[in-house]
Scaffold this motif. Structure first.
Motif, PDB file in Angstrom:
ATOM      1  N   ILE A  13      17.087  34.194 -17.109  1.00  0.00           N
ATOM      2  CA  ILE A  13      16.542  35.322 -17.863  1.00  0.00           C
ATOM      3  C   ILE A  13      17.432  35.712 -19.045  1.00  0.00           C
ATOM      4  O   ILE A  13      16.959  36.244 -20.041  1.00  0.00           O
ATOM      5  N   SER A  14      18.711  35.414 -18.955  1.00  0.00           N
ATOM      6  CA  SER A  14      19.661  35.783 -20.014  1.00  0.00           C
ATOM      7  C   SER A  14      19.961  34.639 -20.982  1.00  0.00           C
ATOM      8  O   SER A  14      20.795  34.799 -21.878  1.00  0.00           O
ATOM      9  N   SER A  15      19.306  33.520 -20.831  1.00  0.00           N
ATOM     10  CA  SER A  15      19.665  32.333 -21.608  1.00  0.00           C
ATOM     11  C   SER A  15      19.502  32.517 -23.113  1.00  0.00           C
ATOM     12  O   SER A  15      20.381  32.127 -23.889  1.00  0.00           O
ATOM     13  N   ILE A  16      18.407  33.097 -23.546  1.00  0.00           N
ATOM     14  CA  ILE A  16      18.178  33.232 -24.989  1.00  0.00           C
ATOM     15  C   ILE A  16      19.192  34.188 -25.605  1.00  0.00           C
ATOM     16  O   ILE A  16      19.779  33.886 -26.651  1.00  0.00           O
ATOM     17  N   GLU A  17      19.423  35.316 -24.964  1.00  0.00           N
ATOM     18  CA  GLU A  17      20.433  36.259 -25.462  1.00  0.00           C
ATOM     19  C   GLU A  17      21.811  35.607 -25.533  1.00  0.00           C
ATOM     20  O   GLU A  17      22.561  35.819 -26.490  1.00  0.00           O
ATOM     21  N   THR A  18      22.145  34.834 -24.507  1.00  0.00           N
ATOM     22  CA  THR A  18      23.437  34.161 -24.462  1.00  0.00           C
ATOM     23  C   THR A  18      23.568  33.154 -25.598  1.00  0.00           C
ATOM     24  O   THR A  18      24.595  33.103 -26.285  1.00  0.00           O
ATOM     25  N   LEU A  19      22.537  32.356 -25.807  1.00  0.00           N
ATOM     26  CA  LEU A  19      22.557  31.364 -26.881  1.00  0.00           C
ATOM     27  C   LEU A  19      22.651  32.023 -28.254  1.00  0.00           C
ATOM     28  O   LEU A  19      23.374  31.548 -29.137  1.00  0.00           O
ATOM     29  N   ALA A  48      23.979  34.941 -28.943  1.00  0.00           N
ATOM     30  CA  ALA A  48      25.332  35.487 -29.085  1.00  0.00           C
ATOM     31  C   ALA A  48      26.306  34.365 -29.439  1.00  0.00           C
ATOM     32  O   ALA A  48      27.152  34.521 -30.325  1.00  0.00           O
ATOM     33  N   TYR A  49      26.189  33.223 -28.767  1.00  0.00           N
ATOM     34  CA  TYR A  49      27.048  32.077 -29.071  1.00  0.00           C
ATOM     35  C   TYR A  49      26.840  31.619 -30.512  1.00  0.00           C
ATOM     36  O   TYR A  49      27.799  31.307 -31.216  1.00  0.00           O
ATOM     37  N   TYR A  50      25.593  31.585 -30.948  1.00  0.00           N
ATOM     38  CA  TYR A  50      25.285  31.181 -32.326  1.00  0.00           C
ATOM     39  C   TYR A  50      26.031  32.079 -33.315  1.00  0.00           C
ATOM     40  O   TYR A  50      26.657  31.594 -34.262  1.00  0.00           O
ATOM     41  N   GLU A  51      25.968  33.378 -33.104  1.00  0.00           N
ATOM     42  CA  GLU A  51      26.632  34.328 -34.009  1.00  0.00           C
ATOM     43  C   GLU A  51      28.150  34.146 -33.991  1.00  0.00           C
ATOM     44  O   GLU A  51      28.801  34.211 -35.035  1.00  0.00           O
ATOM     45  N   ASP A 110      29.889  24.420 -38.883  1.00  0.00           N
ATOM     46  CA  ASP A 110      29.192  23.852 -40.036  1.00  0.00           C
ATOM     47  C   ASP A 110      27.679  24.026 -39.910  1.00  0.00           C
ATOM     48  O   ASP A 110      27.150  24.320 -38.841  1.00  0.00           O
ATOM     49  N   ASP A 111      27.007  23.872 -41.047  1.00  0.00           N
ATOM     50  CA  ASP A 111      25.568  24.118 -41.109  1.00  0.00           C
ATOM     51  C   ASP A 111      24.773  23.227 -40.171  1.00  0.00           C
ATOM     52  O   ASP A 111      23.786  23.671 -39.578  1.00  0.00           O
ATOM     53  N   LEU A 140      20.015  26.459 -33.568  1.00  0.00           N
ATOM     54  CA  LEU A 140      18.732  27.136 -33.746  1.00  0.00           C
ATOM     55  C   LEU A 140      17.596  26.363 -33.085  1.00  0.00           C
ATOM     56  O   LEU A 140      16.668  26.959 -32.524  1.00  0.00           O
ATOM     57  N   LEU A 141      17.676  25.030 -33.119  1.00  0.00           N
ATOM     58  CA  LEU A 141      16.676  24.214 -32.426  1.00  0.00           C
ATOM     59  C   LEU A 141      16.748  24.409 -30.911  1.00  0.00           C
ATOM     60  O   LEU A 141      15.719  24.470 -30.236  1.00  0.00           O
ATOM     61  N   VAL A 142      17.962  24.507 -30.394  1.00  0.00           N
ATOM     62  CA  VAL A 142      18.130  24.744 -28.955  1.00  0.00           C
ATOM     63  C   VAL A 142      17.540  26.105 -28.591  1.00  0.00           C
ATOM     64  O   VAL A 142      16.800  26.231 -27.603  1.00  0.00           O
ATOM     65  N   ILE A 143      17.848  27.121 -29.376  1.00  0.00           N
ATOM     66  CA  ILE A 143      17.311  28.460 -29.123  1.00  0.00           C
ATOM     67  C   ILE A 143      15.791  28.438 -29.158  1.00  0.00           C
ATOM     68  O   ILE A 143      15.128  29.004 -28.275  1.00  0.00           O
TER      69      ILE A 143
END
Length: 80
Positions: free
Chosen positions: A26-32, A34-37, A45-46, A53-56
Motif C-alpha cells: 500500500i505504501s509502494s508508490i509513496e515510497t518510490l 520519495a526516493y525519486y525526489e 542523472d536524467d 518515473l517508468l517504475v512509478i
C-alpha cells in the motif's frame, strides 16, 4: 526500463544488500516517489530519473488495475 529482477539477482550474487518493494504494498508508490525526489536532489542523472518515473508509472497502473491486491504488508509466521 531496467530489469528489476536482474538488479535484485545481481545484488544477491554479489552479496550486496537490496531493498524490495512489492507492487501490492500500500505504501509502494509513496515510497518510490520519495526516493525519486531524494535521488533528484542528490544529482541522479536524467536517464536514471526517467527510468524511475517508468517504475512509478508501472506501480500506479498495477494499483489501478488490481485494487483488491493492494494491502499493508506483514511478516508471515515463518519470517518472525
Amino acid at each position: 526500463m531496467k530489469d528489476q529482477k536482474a538488479i535484485l539477482l545481481k545484488c544477491i550474487k554479489n552479496d550486496e544488500p537490496a531493498f524490495v518493494i512489492a507492487g501490492h504494498d500500500i505504501s509502494s508508490i509513496e515510497t518510490l516517489k520519495a526516493y525519486y525526489e531524494i535521488a533528484k536532489k542528490k544529482g541522479a542523472d536524467d536517464d536514471f530519473l526517467k527510468d524511475m518515473l517508468l517504475v512509478i508509472e508501472e506501480f500506479e497502473v498495477f494499483h489501478q488495475q488490481e485494487p483488491e491486491k493492494i494491502k499493508m504488508p506483514s511478516l508471515k509466521e515463518f519470517e518472525r
